[in-house]
Design an enzyme around this catalytic site. Structure first.
Site, mmCIF file in Angstrom:
data_model
loop_
_atom_site.group_PDB
_atom_site.id
_atom_site.type_symbol
_atom_site.label_atom_id
_atom_site.label_comp_id
_atom_site.label_asym_id
_atom_site.label_seq_id
_atom_site.Cartn_x
_atom_site.Cartn_y
_atom_site.Cartn_z
ATOM 1 N N GLY A 111 0.716 -5.786 -20.028
ATOM 2 C CA GLY A 111 1.565 -6.758 -20.732
ATOM 3 C C GLY A 111 0.704 -7.611 -21.654
ATOM 4 O O GLY A 111 0.941 -8.808 -21.831
ATOM 5 N N ASP A 123 3.584 2.004 -19.899
ATOM 6 C CA ASP A 123 4.839 1.507 -19.347
ATOM 7 C C ASP A 123 4.584 1.287 -17.855
ATOM 8 O O ASP A 123 4.197 2.227 -17.156
ATOM 9 C CB ASP A 123 5.923 2.583 -19.582
ATOM 10 N N TYR A 183 15.205 -12.917 -11.508
ATOM 11 C CA TYR A 183 13.768 -13.098 -11.794
ATOM 12 C C TYR A 183 13.088 -13.814 -10.623
ATOM 13 O O TYR A 183 12.047 -13.364 -10.119
ATOM 14 C CB TYR A 183 13.646 -13.902 -13.092
ATOM 15 N N LYS A 214 10.279 -12.464 -7.930
ATOM 16 C CA LYS A 214 8.973 -13.128 -7.759
ATOM 17 C C LYS A 214 8.713 -13.477 -6.292
ATOM 18 O O LYS A 214 7.580 -13.370 -5.815
ATOM 19 C CB LYS A 214 8.881 -14.387 -8.640
#
Ligand code: AKB
Length: 318
Positions: A10, A51, A141, A145
Site C-alpha cells: 500500500g 494485490d 472497518y 481492525k
C-alpha cells in the site's frame, strides 16, 4: 545502513507514500521495496505491483527481495467501507492473513499492522479513551481492525511472529491525499483553504476527534518497529495520540492565517461514524513502553501544513 529489507504494502496510499520515503532515507532506497495495486514508475527495480489478495504473488515478492520486515498498509477505510461491507471485510482481513502467513512461512522477522481509533465504539469513556477499553466498533472497518489486532496477537503468541501495531487517529499531512476515511475532512479543509474555496464540511462543527500529524505518525511507526521486543507489553495494538480538535476549531486556526477562509457545515452519513469514536485518546502505555511523545499540536500542525501547501499551490499556479 541496515541489513534489513523492508516491504511496504500500500505504498501509494496516504501513509504508505510518506513511510516509504522515510524508510528509504534511513535504510537506503534499494532496501525498501514499495508495492501497490496501482502501477509504479516504469523501470523502478524497487517497486512491485501487488494485490494483497494474491498470496502467491506476495510470497514471490518476499522471496525475490529477501524481505525481513513488512509494513502492511493496504486497507479500505471507514467511510468507503460502509458502502461495501463484505468486500471491505474480505480485503482487510484476507490481506492481513496473507501477510501473516507469508511472513511465517518465509522467515519475515517483523510485521507492522496499522489499527485505528475506529476499534472503539459504544461503552467507552469518550475522553482519554484508555488502552484497554472495551472494543465494540460500529463500522465494518472498525470490526476488521479489532479482528486484525487479535490475529496479530495470536501470531505472536502461537508462532512468535513479531507483529506490532498502532491505533492511528486521523492522520493529517501535506504529502499525500487520504482515501475514504471519516477523518479525511481534516486534510481536505487545508486544500480548500489554499485553493481559496469555501469548504463544505461533512461533519458537524462541534465533532471532536483524535488526530495526529503525519510526521508524528511516521515517527511513532518507526519508533515502535525499532523498540526492543522486551519493552512491548501490548501485542494487540498501541493507542497513540497527537491532538484533538473539532471542525470549528481547525477552521478557526486556518482562518487566523488565511482570514478570507469560509466553511459551511453539511453533515452526511460520516457524522454517525465520527460520533461513535472517541474525542481523545490515552496513549500513556506507548509513552511508558517505548518513549512515545507527539511533537505537533494543532497550532504547530496548522503552521507546518500551510507552509508546505503554500509552496505546492504557488508552483501549481505558476
Ligand atoms: C478513517 O477515518 O477511517 C481513518 C481512521 C481514523 O482510521 N482515518
Amino acid at each position: 545502513m541496515s541489513q534489513d529489507k523492508f516491504l511496504v504494502i500500500g505504498a501509494a496510499g496516504q501513509i504508505g507514500t510518506v513511510l516509504t520515503e522515510s524508510l528509504r532515507k534511513k535504510h537506503g532506497y534499494g532496501n525498501v521495496i514499495a508495492t501497490d495495486i496501482r502501477d509504479g514508475k516504469p523501470g523502478d527495480a524497487s517497486f512491485e505491483k501487488l494485490d494483497v489478495m494474491d498470496i502467491g504473488r506476495m510470497a514471490e515478492v518476499v522471496k525475490k527481495h529477501g524481505i525481513t520486515q513488512i509494513f502492511h498498509l493496504a486497507a479500505i477505510l471507514s467511510a468507503k467501507g460502509e458502502a461495501a461491507p463484505i468486500p471491505t471485510w474480505d480485503i482487510n482481513t484476507k490481506g492481513l492473513f496473507n501477510v501473516l502467513e507469508v511472513s511465517r512461512e518465509h522467515g519475515v522477522a517483523k510485521v507492522f499492522f496499522p489499527s485505528s481509533i475506529a476499534v472503539f465504539g459504544e461503552g467507552v469513556p469518550k475522553d482519554n479513551t484508555p488502552q484497554d477499553a472495551v472494543l465494540k466498533p460500529s463500522t465494518v472497518y472498525g470490526i476488521s481492525k479489532v479482528a486484525g489486532e487479535l490475529w496479530s496477537q495470536y501470531y505472536w503468541n502461537r508462532y512468535g511472529l513479531d507483529v506490532r501495531s498502532l491505533r492511528y487517529p486521523g492522520v493529517i499531512g501535506y504529502q499525500s491525499e487520504p482515501g475514504g476515511g471519516t477523518t479525511d475532512y481534516a486534510v481536505d479543509i487545508f486544500h480548500k483553504a489554499m485553493a481559496g474555496q469555501v469548504y463544505k464540511c461533512f461533519l458537524k462543527e462541534d465533532t471532536m476527534l483524535p488526530m495526529i500529524y503525519m510526521d508524528d505518525a511516521i515517527r511513532a511507526t518507526m519508533m515502535l518497529m525499532e523498540a526492543p521486543p522486551e519493552k512491548l507489553t501490548v501485542r494487540t495494538s498501541y493507542n497513540v495520540a497527537g491532538m484533538s480538535f473539532t471542525p470549528a476549531e481547525i477552521a478557526q486556526a486556518i482562518k487566523k492565517r488565511i482570514p478570507d477562509f469560509k466553511v459551511v457545515y453539511e453533515p452526511d452519513f460520516r457524522q454517525a461514524i465520527a460520533e461513535s469514536w472517541p474525542h481523545s485518546i490515552d496513549d500513556s502505555q506507548a509513552r511508558q513502553d517505548w518513549g512515545w511523545k507527539p511533537a505537533f499540536d494543532m497550532e504547530a500542525m496548522t503552521d507546518d501544513m500551510i507552509a508546505h501547501l503554500q509552496v505546492r499551490y504557488a508552483i501549481q499556479n505558476c
